[in-house]
Design a protein around this motif. Structure first.
Motif, mmCIF file in Angstrom:
data_model
loop_
_atom_site.group_PDB
_atom_site.id
_atom_site.type_symbol
_atom_site.label_atom_id
_atom_site.label_comp_id
_atom_site.label_asym_id
_atom_site.label_seq_id
_atom_site.Cartn_x
_atom_site.Cartn_y
_atom_site.Cartn_z
ATOM 1 N N CYS A 52 0.851 -1.223 0.099
ATOM 2 C CA CYS A 52 0.123 0.080 0.091
ATOM 3 C C CYS A 52 0.782 1.185 0.023
ATOM 4 O O CYS A 52 0.150 2.202 -0.404
ATOM 5 C CB CYS A 52 -1.017 -0.160 1.034
ATOM 6 N N VAL A 53 2.129 1.315 0.413
ATOM 7 C CA VAL A 53 2.768 2.532 0.696
ATOM 8 C C VAL A 53 3.313 2.965 -0.758
ATOM 9 O O VAL A 53 4.570 3.142 -0.750
ATOM 10 C CB VAL A 53 3.691 2.354 1.785
ATOM 11 N N ASN A 54 2.706 3.257 -1.694
ATOM 12 C CA ASN A 54 3.099 3.466 -3.104
ATOM 13 C C ASN A 54 4.232 4.668 -2.913
ATOM 14 O O ASN A 54 5.075 4.603 -3.676
ATOM 15 C CB ASN A 54 1.907 3.792 -3.927
ATOM 16 N N VAL A 55 3.813 5.795 -2.320
ATOM 17 C CA VAL A 55 4.840 6.845 -2.412
ATOM 18 C C VAL A 55 5.705 6.827 -1.245
ATOM 19 O O VAL A 55 6.695 7.912 -1.408
ATOM 20 C CB VAL A 55 3.719 8.174 -2.359
ATOM 21 N N GLY A 56 5.772 5.875 -0.773
ATOM 22 C CA GLY A 56 7.051 5.599 0.121
ATOM 23 C C GLY A 56 6.600 6.237 1.647
ATOM 24 O O GLY A 56 5.580 7.081 1.601
ATOM 25 N N TYR A 57 7.535 6.066 2.584
ATOM 26 C CA TYR A 57 7.344 6.591 3.941
ATOM 27 C C TYR A 57 8.011 8.072 4.113
ATOM 28 O O TYR A 57 8.757 8.314 3.355
ATOM 29 C CB TYR A 57 8.098 5.700 5.085
ATOM 30 N N GLY A 58 7.445 8.521 5.080
ATOM 31 C CA GLY A 58 7.749 9.931 5.422
ATOM 32 C C GLY A 58 7.611 11.200 4.720
ATOM 33 O O GLY A 58 8.502 11.996 4.595
ATOM 34 N N MET A 71 7.732 -16.470 -3.435
ATOM 35 C CA MET A 71 8.259 -15.337 -2.650
ATOM 36 C C MET A 71 7.710 -13.780 -3.340
ATOM 37 O O MET A 71 8.067 -14.039 -4.678
ATOM 38 C CB MET A 71 9.678 -15.353 -2.654
ATOM 39 N N VAL A 72 6.903 -13.222 -3.034
ATOM 40 C CA VAL A 72 6.254 -12.257 -3.586
ATOM 41 C C VAL A 72 7.000 -10.704 -3.125
ATOM 42 O O VAL A 72 7.174 -10.658 -1.962
ATOM 43 C CB VAL A 72 4.593 -12.185 -3.685
ATOM 44 N N CYS A 73 6.759 -9.754 -4.005
ATOM 45 C CA CYS A 73 7.284 -8.295 -3.677
ATOM 46 C C CYS A 73 6.373 -7.201 -4.222
ATOM 47 O O CYS A 73 6.007 -7.640 -5.436
ATOM 48 C CB CYS A 73 8.899 -8.339 -3.876
ATOM 49 N N SER A 74 6.356 -6.252 -3.566
ATOM 50 C CA SER A 74 5.590 -5.172 -4.074
ATOM 51 C C SER A 74 6.069 -3.774 -3.409
ATOM 52 O O SER A 74 5.325 -3.398 -2.576
ATOM 53 C CB SER A 74 3.828 -5.462 -3.573
ATOM 54 N N PRO A 75 7.115 -3.399 -3.796
ATOM 55 C CA PRO A 75 7.863 -2.365 -3.074
ATOM 56 C C PRO A 75 7.176 -1.177 -3.243
ATOM 57 O O PRO A 75 6.503 -0.968 -4.458
ATOM 58 C CB PRO A 75 9.167 -2.478 -3.416
ATOM 59 N N SER A 108 -1.816 5.819 -0.031
ATOM 60 C CA SER A 108 -0.555 5.043 0.352
ATOM 61 C C SER A 108 -0.529 4.626 1.554
ATOM 62 O O SER A 108 0.633 4.611 2.313
ATOM 63 C CB SER A 108 0.531 6.057 -0.055
ATOM 64 N N GLY A 109 -1.596 4.263 2.289
ATOM 65 C CA GLY A 109 -1.682 3.647 3.521
ATOM 66 C C GLY A 109 -1.554 4.809 4.700
ATOM 67 O O GLY A 109 -1.709 4.355 5.839
#
Ligand code: PLP
Length: 448
Positions: A64-70, A425-429, A295-296
């Protein structure tokens, strides 16, 4: 930016957690034996735990955090809106500016015809809303027997009783005597497992035929809708062959069955377009959105309703007896609007399509020769490695899931968050992940 974690008494938090905090989707006894990791801060694609370890988040939280943290802009948007209007309902002939602006923005961004947004707080609630809307729609159309929704095995549409029934997770069903009546599941287009000697193209048509067969079995006059995630996310990042969805859409049209897409994971740039409906050329009657919508940073979801369904419900339906206290919550909507502005301003959709997306896919493909990797699959910023016992066949592990769990735990111990679905093994960064961070993700995975 300082990477030092704030001083936290980790042992105290862990013991309070074990005593009082019941975690979702968790074996609490096993967790309490092991102890939880306390995450205290985050920036970009990185997390820090209370011991100061830096962790690469290959899952963008829960996809969910598509735009990244912070993102200070999002905190500021929330703060501004809280000061102006922290809450007011949208039930009784009132609206608020962010809810209206967001509905209009979503109508602009989503595929043609999806012009109405109904807001809720989670993907599960959005999918519950869908079920009510489609059944009410067919009642109004004089076909009250069109009640059943067909979905797929391994689908995840949420965790309420209705969303669980809609989904195809057998472990969830088994615990609580599900699915409820009115839900039916067909096989997904899981090529590596079920493709046999077929080409992908042939398999896509064969997998879609399962929908035709089920319609014949139940009778088209009992089927309200078919719902699908364009890519089954929590089901293991199952990518449909190109022939699958054209056939599915043809079958739905033929039998006058609504076609619904759940873009809770695939929306907002994940596949290199705003929506996977654009990536796979889908023309849905309705669409559910959540996760990347804010983005959560705030809980919010939306059901996008197409003209056909909206016209009947609005013009003939009278009051729609459904909604949530926080539908159209002004703070969540203000955060979502700012989030969409960031995605546009920073070209994050384009980046997933032609920059870090292909770089991630190339990185994952570089592991294709690894003896444990039976298939590498992915689109844009979502991908999976299917781990197998023997590449020839392929032969899958037995019991299913044990090796995936070992590999996921290995990654986590090495400060990389991945997810194991069975032995995939899945990823979705986050869409903002950098190339060096992708290198780190791939090289940590390689050590498994
Ligand atoms: N739909 C899909 C495709 C999901 O992946 C999820 C959650 O992972 C949901 C719906 C449910 O969303 P929520 O957890 O916000 O209820």
């Amino acid at each position: 930016m300082s990477t030092a974690a704030p001083a936290i008494d980790t042992d105290r938090i862990r013991s309070l957690d074990a005593a009082h905090h019941w975690h979702p989707f968790t074996d609490t006894k096993a967790l309490n034996a092991e102890g939880t990791r306390v995450i205290v801060k985050a920036e970009g694609s990185l997390l820090w735990d209370s011991k100061g370890n830096e962790i690469l988040d290959g899952m963008a939280g829960l996809w969910c955090v598509n735009v990244g943290y912070g993102r200070k802009e999002l905190a500021e948007a929330a703060s501004r809106q809280m000061m102006a209007l922290p809450y007011y309902n949208t039930f009784f002939k009132t609206t608020n500016v962010p809810a209206t602006e967001l509905a209009a923005k979503l109508a602009e961004l989503t595929p043609d015809g999806l012009n109405y947004a109904f807001f809720a707080n989670s993907g599960s609630e959005a999918n519950d809303t869908i079920v009510r809307m489609v059944r009410h729609f067919w009642q109004l159309r004089g076909k009250p027997n069109k009640k059943t929704l067909i979905s797929r095995e391994f689908a995840y549409h949420g965790s309420t009783m209705i969303a669980t029934s809609l989904g195809g997770m057998t472990a969830m069903h088994a615990q609580v005597d599900m699915p409820l009546p009115g839900f039916s599941h067909i096989r997904p287009p899981y090529f590596v497992r079920d493709g046999g000697n077929m080409t992908e193209e042939e398999f896509g048509i064969a997998a879609a035929q399962a929908l035709e067969d089920r319609i014949q079995e139940l009778g088209a006059d009992t089927i309200a809708a078919f719902i699908a995630e364009p890519i089954q996310g929590a089901g293991g990042v199952i990518i449909p062959p190109a022939s699958y969805f054209p056939e599915i859409q043809r079958i739905c049209r033929n039998h006058d069955i609504l076609f619904i897409v759940d873009e809770v994971i695939t929306g907002f740039g994940r596949t290199g377009n705003w929506f996977a409906s654009q990536t796979f050329d889908l023309q849905p009657d309705m669409m559910t959105l959540a996760k990347g919508l804010s983005s959560g940073y705030a809980p919010i979801s939306a059901v996008m309703v197409g003209e056909r369904v909206a016209k009947t419900l609005i013009e003939e339906g009278g009051e729609f007896y459904h909604g949530f206290t926080y539908s159209g919550h002004p703070v969540a909507c203000a955060v979502a609007l700012e989030n969409l502005r960031i995605i546009e301003a920073e070209g994050l959709v384009e980046r997933a399509r032609s920059d870090t997306g292909p770089y991630l896919q190339d990185g994952l493909r570089s592991l294709a020769d690894h003896p444990l990797v039976g298939e590498v699959r992915g689109v844009g910023m979502i991908g999976a490695l299917e781990l197998v016992k023997d590449k020839d066949g392929p032969v899958f592990f037995d019991p299913i899931g044990r090796v995936g769990t070992i590999c996921r735990d290995h990654c986590f111990a090495n400060n990389l968050v991945m997810r194991a679905v069975r032995d995939a093994m899945v990823c979705s960064p986050p869409l903002v992940i950098t190339r060096p961070e992708i290198d780190r993700l791939v090289s940590t995975l390689k050590l498994c």
